[in-house]
Design a protein around this motif. Structure first.
Motif, PDB file in Angstrom:
ATOM      1  N   GLU A  77      64.557 119.049  -7.439  1.00 18.64           N
ATOM      2  CA  GLU A  77      65.248 120.392  -7.130  1.00 18.64           C
ATOM      3  C   GLU A  77      64.036 121.486  -6.746  1.00 18.64           C
ATOM      4  O   GLU A  77      64.616 122.513  -6.116  1.00 18.64           O
ATOM      5  N   CYS A  78      63.190 121.209  -7.839  1.00 12.30           N
ATOM      6  CA  CYS A  78      62.296 122.356  -7.734  1.00 12.30           C
ATOM      7  C   CYS A  78      60.959 121.689  -8.202  1.00 12.30           C
ATOM      8  O   CYS A  78      60.744 120.606  -8.663  1.00 12.30           O
ATOM      9  N   LEU A  79      59.795 122.624  -8.265  1.00 14.79           N
ATOM     10  CA  LEU A  79      58.563 122.003  -8.308  1.00 14.79           C
ATOM     11  C   LEU A  79      58.232 121.788 -10.038  1.00 14.79           C
ATOM     12  O   LEU A  79      57.786 120.810 -10.546  1.00 14.79           O
ATOM     13  N   THR A  80      58.627 122.878 -10.666  1.00 11.89           N
ATOM     14  CA  THR A  80      58.213 123.073 -12.420  1.00 11.89           C
ATOM     15  C   THR A  80      59.655 123.146 -12.992  1.00 11.89           C
ATOM     16  O   THR A  80      60.657 123.680 -12.475  1.00 11.89           O
ATOM     17  N   THR A  81      59.455 122.900 -14.217  1.00  8.70           N
ATOM     18  CA  THR A  81      60.602 123.251 -15.277  1.00  8.70           C
ATOM     19  C   THR A  81      60.823 124.929 -15.279  1.00  8.70           C
ATOM     20  O   THR A  81      61.921 125.109 -15.709  1.00  8.70           O
ATOM     21  N   VAL A  82      59.769 125.609 -15.069  1.00 10.10           N
ATOM     22  CA  VAL A  82      60.090 126.941 -15.198  1.00 10.10           C
ATOM     23  C   VAL A  82      60.938 127.320 -14.024  1.00 10.10           C
ATOM     24  O   VAL A  82      61.829 128.189 -14.413  1.00 10.10           O
ATOM     25  N   GLU A  83      60.612 126.922 -12.858  1.00 10.97           N
ATOM     26  CA  GLU A  83      61.439 127.328 -11.704  1.00 10.97           C
ATOM     27  C   GLU A  83      62.749 126.852 -11.761  1.00 10.97           C
ATOM     28  O   GLU A  83      63.744 127.514 -11.523  1.00 10.97           O
ATOM     29  N   LYS A  84      63.147 125.682 -12.382  1.00  6.38           N
ATOM     30  CA  LYS A  84      64.486 125.282 -12.697  1.00  6.38           C
ATOM     31  C   LYS A  84      65.060 126.168 -13.615  1.00  6.38           C
ATOM     32  O   LYS A  84      66.283 126.254 -13.552  1.00  6.38           O
ATOM     33  N   ARG A  85      64.280 126.572 -14.806  1.00  2.17           N
ATOM     34  CA  ARG A  85      65.013 127.367 -15.707  1.00  2.17           C
ATOM     35  C   ARG A  85      65.458 128.684 -15.079  1.00  2.17           C
ATOM     36  O   ARG A  85      66.595 129.234 -15.450  1.00  2.17           O
ATOM     37  N   SER A  86      64.665 129.178 -14.377  1.00  2.00           N
ATOM     38  CA  SER A  86      65.094 130.422 -13.666  1.00  2.00           C
ATOM     39  C   SER A  86      66.244 130.321 -12.691  1.00  2.00           C
ATOM     40  O   SER A  86      66.953 131.052 -12.448  1.00  2.00           O
TER      41      SER A  86
END
Length: 228
Positions: free
Chosen positions: A161-170
């Motif tokens: 759903e996104c590239l990184t876990t940081v983007e997902k957390r956001s």
């Protein structure tokens, strides 16, 4: 400690910072870790450049006059297929330099790109905390006209759903938590508690006032009490 060992230590620091960032929940802690990540990435880029220049001087004493500097790649696009996550880096004229000048290294949760001596500059990028693990052995690069394509082989065919876990957390932070079996009032109380915890003094005074009035109303038998 020689340059090779310094670079190795900095790469290990980046990996550990990425792991800590993935586990961090507090926004302030996340920001501090991101700041430290940027510092280490900058230092790592400088050390890699220093090592490259050192190697050039050793191979060709005249190379010192041709030394380049490193810039960070900040713009990219990505998409995916069933088997690969694809990252597109626009670098004008990259097809004109030797293929060995484009170095890409992979780990299970990250990749790093170094494009050397393109228009008198090195171009560097590191992406940490990939959303899902990749198969580093089957991941690779492609050099196209004005572009480097990074092919990250998925370990599973699951859609990202996104590239990184940081983007997902956001993204997840902006989504309300849903529980079909939960009492709606519990969700409201959780939301109010979060607003209270994150709010400033004025917000806390407002919520405290509302709670006091609600408590008085409950005592008089007129409604439910907001229980913090």
């Amino acid at each position: 400690m020689d340059l090779t060992e310094q670079i190795s230590q900095l790469e290990a620091d980046l990996q550990e910072l990425g792991s800590l960032l993935e586990k961090a929940e507090r926004k302030r802690v996340q920001e501090l870790l991101k700041q430290e990540q940027k510092k280490v990435e900058k230092e790592l880029g400088a050390k890699r450049q220093q090592k490259e220049q050192q190697a050039r001087r050793e191979a060709d004493p005249s190379a010192a006059s041709k030394a380049t500097y490193t810039v960070k790649i900040t713009s990219y696009a990505w998409d995916q297929s069933e088997k690969f996550v694809k990252i597109y880096l626009n670098l004008k004229g990259v097809q004109k330099i030797p293929a060995e000048n484009v170095e890409v290294s992979f780990t299970e949760r990250s990749f790093s790109v170094l494009v050397k001596d393109l228009d008198g500059k090195n171009h560097q990028m590191t992406i940490l905390n990939l959303l899902n693990p990749i198969d580093e052995k089957d991941s690779y690069k492609k050099i196209k006209t004005d572009m480097v394509l990074i092919m990250c082989k998925k370990q599973t065919t699951k859609k990202w759903e996104c590239l990184t876990t940081v983007e997902k957390r956001s993204k997840d932070k902006d989504k309300p938590a849903m529980n079909e079996n939960a009492d709606p009032s519990d969700g409201l109380m959780s939301m109010l508690k979060k607003i209270y915890d994150d709010g400033d003094d004025e917000m806390k005074r407002t919520i405290n006032k509302a709670w006091s009035e609600s408590q008085e109303k409950k005592i008089r038998g007129g409604g439910d009490m907001m229980d913090f």
